[in-house]
Design a protein around this motif. Sequence first.
Motif, PDB file in Angstrom:
ATOM      1  N   VAL A  40     -30.463 -87.963 -48.627  1.00 31.02           N
ATOM      2  CA  VAL A  40     -29.733 -86.784 -47.524  1.00 31.02           C
ATOM      3  C   VAL A  40     -28.297 -87.448 -47.116  1.00 31.02           C
ATOM      4  O   VAL A  40     -27.052 -86.550 -46.755  1.00 31.02           O
ATOM      5  CB  VAL A  40     -30.785 -87.320 -46.577  1.00 31.02           C
ATOM      6  N   GLY A  43     -26.165 -85.236 -48.858  1.00 32.01           N
ATOM      7  CA  GLY A  43     -25.463 -84.008 -48.910  1.00 32.01           C
ATOM      8  C   GLY A  43     -25.889 -83.301 -49.863  1.00 32.01           C
ATOM      9  O   GLY A  43     -25.626 -81.918 -50.009  1.00 32.01           O
ATOM     10  N   TRP A  45     -29.307 -81.798 -50.811  1.00 34.88           N
ATOM     11  CA  TRP A  45     -30.309 -81.322 -50.385  1.00 34.88           C
ATOM     12  C   TRP A  45     -31.351 -81.037 -51.325  1.00 34.88           C
ATOM     13  O   TRP A  45     -32.888 -81.301 -51.017  1.00 34.88           O
ATOM     14  CB  TRP A  45     -29.934 -79.920 -49.266  1.00 34.88           C
ATOM     15  N   TYR A  83     -36.188 -80.432 -42.800  1.00 34.08           N
ATOM     16  CA  TYR A  83     -35.219 -80.849 -42.040  1.00 34.08           C
ATOM     17  C   TYR A  83     -33.594 -80.121 -43.072  1.00 34.08           C
ATOM     18  O   TYR A  83     -32.751 -79.994 -43.344  1.00 34.08           O
ATOM     19  CB  TYR A  83     -34.429 -82.472 -41.612  1.00 34.08           C
ATOM     20  N   SER A  84     -33.894 -80.393 -44.575  1.00 30.41           N
ATOM     21  CA  SER A  84     -33.548 -80.141 -45.889  1.00 30.41           C
ATOM     22  C   SER A  84     -33.945 -78.604 -45.701  1.00 30.41           C
ATOM     23  O   SER A  84     -32.248 -78.391 -46.404  1.00 30.41           O
ATOM     24  CB  SER A  84     -34.210 -81.461 -47.059  1.00 30.41           C
ATOM     25  N   GLN A  87     -31.107 -77.028 -43.460  1.00 32.93           N
ATOM     26  CA  GLN A  87     -30.077 -77.289 -44.250  1.00 32.93           C
ATOM     27  C   GLN A  87     -29.537 -76.139 -45.547  1.00 32.93           C
ATOM     28  O   GLN A  87     -28.312 -75.751 -45.114  1.00 32.93           O
ATOM     29  CB  GLN A  87     -29.580 -78.871 -44.247  1.00 32.93           C
ATOM     30  N   SER A 123     -35.750 -80.233 -33.956  1.00 36.81           N
ATOM     31  CA  SER A 123     -34.993 -79.857 -35.955  1.00 36.81           C
ATOM     32  C   SER A 123     -34.900 -78.368 -35.845  1.00 36.81           C
ATOM     33  O   SER A 123     -33.601 -77.747 -36.302  1.00 36.81           O
ATOM     34  CB  SER A 123     -35.108 -80.244 -36.975  1.00 36.81           C
ATOM     35  N   GLU A 127     -31.051 -76.188 -35.121  1.00 31.01           N
ATOM     36  CA  GLU A 127     -30.947 -75.828 -36.742  1.00 31.01           C
ATOM     37  C   GLU A 127     -30.570 -74.006 -36.290  1.00 31.01           C
ATOM     38  O   GLU A 127     -29.474 -73.784 -37.299  1.00 31.01           O
ATOM     39  CB  GLU A 127     -31.036 -75.972 -38.355  1.00 31.01           C
ATOM     40  N   ALA A 273     -22.323 -86.954 -41.362  1.00 32.38           N
ATOM     41  CA  ALA A 273     -23.582 -86.536 -41.864  1.00 32.38           C
ATOM     42  C   ALA A 273     -23.208 -85.175 -42.989  1.00 32.38           C
ATOM     43  O   ALA A 273     -22.834 -84.068 -42.868  1.00 32.38           O
ATOM     44  CB  ALA A 273     -24.393 -85.367 -41.077  1.00 32.38           C
ATOM     45  N   SER A 276     -23.476 -81.258 -43.650  1.00 35.12           N
ATOM     46  CA  SER A 276     -24.693 -80.644 -42.964  1.00 35.12           C
ATOM     47  C   SER A 276     -24.289 -79.125 -42.676  1.00 35.12           C
ATOM     48  O   SER A 276     -22.926 -78.619 -42.141  1.00 35.12           O
ATOM     49  CB  SER A 276     -25.105 -81.394 -41.530  1.00 35.12           C
ATOM     50  N   ARG A 277     -25.167 -77.935 -42.611  1.00 32.57           N
ATOM     51  CA  ARG A 277     -24.377 -76.369 -42.810  1.00 32.57           C
ATOM     52  C   ARG A 277     -24.418 -76.453 -41.807  1.00 32.57           C
ATOM     53  O   ARG A 277     -22.879 -75.651 -41.536  1.00 32.57           O
ATOM     54  CB  ARG A 277     -26.079 -76.228 -42.916  1.00 32.57           C
ATOM     55  N   SER A 279     -21.749 -77.923 -38.954  1.00 30.91           N
ATOM     56  CA  SER A 279     -20.862 -78.911 -39.371  1.00 30.91           C
ATOM     57  C   SER A 279     -19.891 -78.050 -39.979  1.00 30.91           C
ATOM     58  O   SER A 279     -18.464 -77.433 -39.967  1.00 30.91           O
ATOM     59  CB  SER A 279     -20.797 -80.015 -40.063  1.00 30.91           C
TER      60      SER A 279
END
Length: 317
Positions: A40, A43, A45, A83-84, A87, A123, A127, A273, A276-277, A279
């Motif tokens: 993580v 990144g 994933w 969470y993964s 992403q 989350s 997301e 992070a 992160s998608r 971002s």
Amino acid sequence: LIHSYDDPVHAPLGLRAARVYAEIAPAASHAQHMISHIYVALGDWPNSVDSNIKSFEVSRERYERKGLGIDALNFHSFHWLEYSYLQLGQFTKARPMVDRMHEYAQESGSPRARGYYAGMRASWVVETGGTDVPESLGTETMGKTSAAADLYASGFGSLTTGDRAAATKALGEMDQLLESLTPDPEDKVAVETRQSVQVMTDSLRAQIAWEEGRKEESMALLENATAIEGSLALEYGPPTIVKPSNVLFGEVLLAAGRPEAAVEQFELALLRAPKSRLSLQGLAQASSASGDTATAERACANLIEILGDAAPNYCAD
């Protein structure tokens, strides 16, 4: 070694420890999860997905073999897995997990299970941009940051449907929560907890102000929120501040027609992070709008690597 290296700066140094540990303790749920701390932070994933699937399944096997209670399941790895998936843009895999955690939390009733449901719910809401918001189980008995995340998710979700009154109600509850936190200045953990709650509270306040046309106030709130979050220690895993303030500020600046300033915020978010998608998506859009083709191409290359065919259409140009 893994815990020494599980931040975006040092994570490459922990890769060997993670790979070795995965082989040393295949029947230990926590061991299988721990390696994802490195993935993580990088990144990475897909590898985070694999390790947390193994971790949760190991805990399930133990739970069934020993006839244990539902709280024996590794909800921690379950959240990291969700969470993964988020992403990776694999929403159809993430949503059933939120629903399953809802069932676990209702069956258990423990503060731990309820807190993990709040985190997974938040989350999902953040997301997906407030898509199909799951119900809240309330914030009683759970930790302060979990409660703040749940209230923030409720407020965020309400704003996406245009229900400002419900969002304002959630903000009022967050303000009450914040007022209840008066930590000893020498207690670093308690101080950082209050700061995290402060950032989430002011983030929702800024979003409401933006929706009500108070744009300068919104940006001032977010400038302060990013300063507070930037002073906190680097995190690992699903963020405590469920909508990182740099990401939110970047989105607001982009909407305000200030893409160059937005690029700076998304870059700062990616330092904390990596990959992160949200971002990366923000960076691609903001850098393209500012004419920074090289940065836009870099962001899109990462998005295509992570999301494959699900990468945004604007990355195909």
